[in-house]
Design an enzyme around this catalytic site. Structure first.
Site, PDB file in Angstrom:
ATOM      1  N   ASP A 171      26.212 -15.659  -7.310  1.00  0.00           N
ATOM      2  CA  ASP A 171      25.130 -15.446  -8.061  1.00  0.00           C
ATOM      3  C   ASP A 171      25.420 -14.464  -9.095  1.00  0.00           C
ATOM      4  OD1 ASP A 171      22.309 -15.778  -8.833  1.00  0.00           O
ATOM      5  OD2 ASP A 171      21.705 -13.898  -7.292  1.00  0.00           O
ATOM      6  N   HIS A 254      21.151 -21.119 -13.503  1.00  0.00           N
ATOM      7  CA  HIS A 254      20.213 -21.156 -12.543  1.00  0.00           C
ATOM      8  C   HIS A 254      19.233 -22.496 -12.689  1.00  0.00           C
ATOM      9  CE1 HIS A 254      21.310 -16.889 -11.474  1.00  0.00           C
ATOM     10  NE2 HIS A 254      20.501 -17.127 -10.652  1.00  0.00           N
ATOM     11  N   HIS A 257      21.252 -24.626 -10.494  1.00  0.00           N
ATOM     12  CA  HIS A 257      20.892 -24.347  -9.245  1.00  0.00           C
ATOM     13  C   HIS A 257      19.588 -24.986  -8.748  1.00  0.00           C
ATOM     14  CE1 HIS A 257      18.335 -21.978  -6.451  1.00  0.00           C
ATOM     15  NE2 HIS A 257      19.557 -21.848  -5.800  1.00  0.00           N
ATOM     16  N   HIS A 271      21.794 -19.404  -1.910  1.00  0.00           N
ATOM     17  CA  HIS A 271      21.442 -19.493  -3.468  1.00  0.00           C
ATOM     18  C   HIS A 271      22.552 -19.118  -4.348  1.00  0.00           C
ATOM     19  CE1 HIS A 271      19.266 -18.142  -7.222  1.00  0.00           C
ATOM     20  NE2 HIS A 271      19.996 -17.279  -7.231  1.00  0.00           N
TER      21      HIS A 271
END
Length: 362
Positions: A171, A254, A257, A271
């Site tokens: 992340d 993101h 993602h 995540h």
């Protein structure tokens, strides 16, 4: 556009720091309510109770039922009101912390978050993710202030599975590249303005810190031990990445993602594991230098982060399914539109396939 940086009022990190939680909370509230799930309660309750006893303070503790949902928030709100708590403490993973943030927001009382893992950069943020009672995403709760305090006990975090720390590194890996893209495009950040020099510097320091310390920290945590590298990674995963993403901006990594959640084969991933591959896709999308792409691929391989779709559990490259991923990544309002050029689903599909190929080469 005004330049804005937001952050918790206080960030405290150290080994066995949970034993001092009473003295840290005392200046901001005299009647605390702490919430934690069953596993975390078994892990920390004696330490927490002893600390508040030593600080000559009362302590209300309530079990968190595991889902940051509207019914659970309402249930805990009622209990917190009933005991007249003047500070809420969340101890545990992201859903516990987000529930504490929500309670603090609705009751207008200070919030203390105590993460027991360092798998994301969410603890420092002014945001809560709310789910349905069944665990499906429902809404974001945008909170006008960040937590009053973040306490990171590095001994507890070092005792968690190494995969969680590595996911946090995945992340954090995106923070610098997304911040760089937003700076180039002039996009507004989650703080509601342009990034400050300080926020951009934190994003860059985050990247430098994880490159230098990531592998050393992983090995230490695999042995359930802390070390200077683990300390640095916890700070990078939580504080540097947290301030970096919120006050410097999110971009393609993101959004990709979010698109990858369309693939059932990826549902088992954390995540940060999906964000790591999203970072590689963003670098391809912006045609970054091969030296930079190779650095990211080699780093991810060292830590066991995915560098291709096969690593993520995708056995067959189905163009139609991947186009669904690309289209979801480019949905209206997605952060991919913070890139400094127009992005289309076709361009994202191309970047996914190129990133997969580059990340598959030995």
């Amino acid at each position: 556009m005004d330049k804005i940086i937001i952050s918790p009022s206080k960030y405290v990190q150290g080994e066995n720091i949970l034993a001092s939680i009473g003295q840290y909370v005392k200046p901001i509230g005299g009647n605390p309510m702490a919430i934690a799930d069953g596993f975390v309660t078994d892990l920390v309750s004696e330490t927490v109770k002893k600390s508040f006893l030593q600080a000559d303070m009362p302590l209300n503790m309530e079990l968190f039922n595991g889902e940051c949902s509207r019914p659970e928030i309402e249930r805990l709100l009622a209990i917190t009101k009933e005991v007249k708590a003047d500070v809420i403490i969340g101890i545990g993973g992201g859903k516990t912390l987000d529930t504490a943030k929500s309670i603090g927001f609705y009751l207008q009382i200070p919030v203390v978050v105590v993460p027991t893992i360092a798998s994301t950069d969410a603890p420092t943020s002014a945001l809560a993710v709310i789910y349905t009672p069944e665990g499906e995403f429902s809404e974001y709760l945008m909170i006008p202030t960040n937590p009053n305090m973040v306490l990171m006990d590095t001994k507890i975090i070092a005792g968690a599975p190494a995969r969680l720390l590595v996911s946090g590194i995945g992340d954090a890996l995106s923070t610098y590249f997304e911040a760089r893209a937003c700076a180039a495009s002039g996009a507004s950040t989650m703080a509601g303005g342009a990034p400050t020099l300080a926020a951009q510097a934190m994003a860059k320091l985050c990247y430098e810190t994880i490159l230098e310390n990531g592998l050393k920290a992983k090995v230490a945590v695999e042995n359930n031990l802390s070390s200077p590298a683990v300390e640095h990674i916890i700070e990078a995963n939580t504080y540097l990445s947290g301030i970096g993403f919120e006050s410097s901006g999110l971009a393609a990594a993101h959004a990709i993602h979010n698109g990858l959640t369309k693939l059932e084969e990826c549902h088992h991933l954390y995540h940060g594991e999906k964000v790591a591959f999203g970072t590689l896709v963003q670098l391809v999308l912006e045609n970054a230098a091969m030296e930079e792409i190779d650095t990211v691929i080699n780093f991810c391989r060292e830590l066991g982060l995915p560098t291709n779709l096969h690593d993520m559990g995708v056995k067959e490259l189905n163009r139609e399914k991947l186009m669904e991923v690309a289209e979801a990544s480019c949905a209206e309002g997605e952060t991919i539109h913070n890139m400094p050029f127009e992005v289309t689903p076709t361009a994202v599909l191309s970047a996914i396939l190129v990133a997969h190929d580059l990340g598959s080469r030995k």
